[in-house]
Write a protein that holds these residues in place. Structure first.
Motif, PDB file in Angstrom:
ATOM      1  N   GLU A  53       0.863  -1.173   0.000  1.00 38.59           N
ATOM      2  CA  GLU A  53       0.000   0.000   0.000  1.00 38.59           C
ATOM      3  C   GLU A  53       0.902   1.226   0.000  1.00 38.59           C
ATOM      4  O   GLU A  53       1.620   1.469   0.967  1.00 38.59           O
ATOM      5  CB  GLU A  53      -0.914  -0.002   1.219  1.00 38.59           C
ATOM      6  N   GLU A  73      -5.465  -4.136  -6.035  1.00 33.45           N
ATOM      7  CA  GLU A  73      -6.710  -3.971  -5.282  1.00 33.45           C
ATOM      8  C   GLU A  73      -6.975  -2.519  -4.877  1.00 33.45           C
ATOM      9  O   GLU A  73      -6.079  -1.831  -4.396  1.00 33.45           O
ATOM     10  CB  GLU A  73      -6.647  -4.847  -4.021  1.00 33.45           C
ATOM     11  N   TRP A  75      -8.222   0.548  -2.599  1.00 36.73           N
ATOM     12  CA  TRP A  75      -8.380   0.895  -1.186  1.00 36.73           C
ATOM     13  C   TRP A  75      -9.037   2.269  -1.086  1.00 36.73           C
ATOM     14  O   TRP A  75      -8.897   3.097  -1.984  1.00 36.73           O
ATOM     15  CB  TRP A  75      -7.020   0.937  -0.480  1.00 36.73           C
ATOM     16  N   THR A  76      -9.739   2.490   0.021  1.00 43.13           N
ATOM     17  CA  THR A  76     -10.353   3.791   0.281  1.00 43.13           C
ATOM     18  C   THR A  76      -9.588   4.493   1.393  1.00 43.13           C
ATOM     19  O   THR A  76      -9.633   4.057   2.548  1.00 43.13           O
ATOM     20  CB  THR A  76     -11.829   3.646   0.694  1.00 43.13           C
ATOM     21  N   ALA A 200      -6.704   3.740   5.942  1.00 48.38           N
ATOM     22  CA  ALA A 200      -7.175   3.220   4.666  1.00 48.38           C
ATOM     23  C   ALA A 200      -7.787   1.849   4.888  1.00 48.38           C
ATOM     24  O   ALA A 200      -7.324   1.080   5.733  1.00 48.38           O
ATOM     25  CB  ALA A 200      -6.036   3.133   3.651  1.00 48.38           C
ATOM     26  N   ALA A 201      -8.820   1.544   4.125  1.00 50.36           N
ATOM     27  CA  ALA A 201      -9.485   0.247   4.203  1.00 50.36           C
ATOM     28  C   ALA A 201      -9.730  -0.270   2.792  1.00 50.36           C
ATOM     29  O   ALA A 201      -9.907   0.515   1.852  1.00 50.36           O
ATOM     30  CB  ALA A 201     -10.815   0.367   4.943  1.00 50.36           C
ATOM     31  N   GLU A 202      -9.700  -1.606   2.650  1.00 48.14           N
ATOM     32  CA  GLU A 202     -10.041  -2.180   1.357  1.00 48.14           C
ATOM     33  C   GLU A 202     -11.440  -1.710   0.966  1.00 48.14           C
ATOM     34  O   GLU A 202     -12.370  -1.794   1.753  1.00 48.14           O
ATOM     35  CB  GLU A 202     -10.009  -3.707   1.427  1.00 48.14           C
ATOM     36  N   SER A 203     -11.568  -1.225  -0.243  1.00 52.78           N
ATOM     37  CA  SER A 203     -12.861  -0.720  -0.689  1.00 52.78           C
ATOM     38  C   SER A 203     -13.931  -1.802  -0.649  1.00 52.78           C
ATOM     39  O   SER A 203     -15.119  -1.516  -0.463  1.00 52.78           O
ATOM     40  CB  SER A 203     -12.739  -0.142  -2.095  1.00 52.78           C
ATOM     41  N   GLU A 222     -10.414   6.568  -4.212  1.00 52.85           N
ATOM     42  CA  GLU A 222      -9.717   5.296  -4.078  1.00 52.85           C
ATOM     43  C   GLU A 222      -8.292   5.373  -4.624  1.00 52.85           C
ATOM     44  O   GLU A 222      -7.980   6.167  -5.506  1.00 52.85           O
ATOM     45  CB  GLU A 222     -10.458   4.196  -4.841  1.00 52.85           C
ATOM     46  N   ASP A 225      -3.496  -0.727  -4.722  1.00 53.46           N
ATOM     47  CA  ASP A 225      -2.263  -1.365  -4.272  1.00 53.46           C
ATOM     48  C   ASP A 225      -1.258  -1.452  -5.422  1.00 53.46           C
ATOM     49  O   ASP A 225      -1.642  -1.460  -6.596  1.00 53.46           O
ATOM     50  CB  ASP A 225      -2.557  -2.794  -3.796  1.00 53.46           C
TER      51      ASP A 225
END
Length: 230
Positions: A53, A73, A75-76, A200-203, A222, A225
């Motif tokens: 990330e 991937e 991320w938000t 940050a979190a996986e969308s 967004e 990765d």
């Protein structure tokens, strides 16, 4: 590890400036990081496919992509402004230390379903140079159960700070503890002088994004990765 050697002696405030290319020599450091990340003898990353990330706009991101890494991937990223006082989290918050490392790591292992983060690993982390500007938080409910934990990383007064990771004990989910510990993390970063709190979190993890939003973190566009092919 290689990445630790090359960052030895850097405080988080220095790392932030190097990360975003604000100091002369940043390109050289980013390329050395790339060499460490790609060299299996350095043991920074395992062989094969692996993801990182990396913030949008970071010099390291550009160099990784130039070297053949790929985007992956989404991320938000989320941000909470810390110019105003932070509300009470509703949990009793304790800053983890050597005597409570077992509790801190037990919550993490339960939250993420992984045995990797042991008490011994915490002590290695806490002894490192970057952890001088970090705090591990343990959140306790009104029954004095350790229900959630988080780590915050300061980049120095007046700079954004980072929340990573955050987790809720598997036995205490669905009660708002994720939101509460995220609020406590923001409060700790403000106490440390941070201008804002970043996470940050996986969308794809809608629950995590909703938790951070409930804790006052505003989502940003967004980002993807950066992944090294197998």
């Amino acid at each position: 590890m290689g990445i630790t050697r090359h960052l030895n002696g850097l405080r988080a405030s220095d790392l932030w400036e190097y990360w975003f290319g604000e100091k002369s020599g940043a390109a050289a450091l980013a390329r050395q990081l790339l060499a460490d990340l790609d060299d299996p003898e350095r043991r920074v990353l395992p062989p094969g496919k692996v993801g990182l990330e990396v913030p949008n706009g970071a010099l390291l991101r550009e160099i990784l992509l130039e070297a053949g890494w790929n985007l992956d991937e989404p991320w938000t990223p989320l941000r909470r402004d810390l110019s105003k006082p932070v509300e009470d989290s509703g949990l009793r918050i304790e800053v983890a230390g050597p005597q409570t490392a077992a509790t801190r790591t037990a919550v993490h292992r339960s939250a993420f379903g992984s045995p990797v983060f042991t008490e011994e690993v915490w002590h290695v982390l806490a002894a490192g140079p970057v952890y001088a500007d970090a705090r591990c938080l343990i959140g306790y409910d009104d029954q004095d159960n350790a229900v959630a934990a988080a780590t915050v990383w300061s980049a120095g007064p007046g700079r954004p700070g980072l929340l990573e990771p955050m987790g809720v004990h598997a036995d205490h989910r669905g009660r708002g503890h994720g939101t509460a510990i995220s609020v406590a993390a923001a409060a700790m970063l403000r106490e440390m002088g941070a201008s804002s709190a970043l996470v940050a979190a996986e969308s794809s993890n809608a629950g995590a994004v909703a938790t951070y939003k409930a804790a006052g973190y505003d989502p940003s566009p967004e980002r993807l990765d950066v992944v090294r092919p197998a």
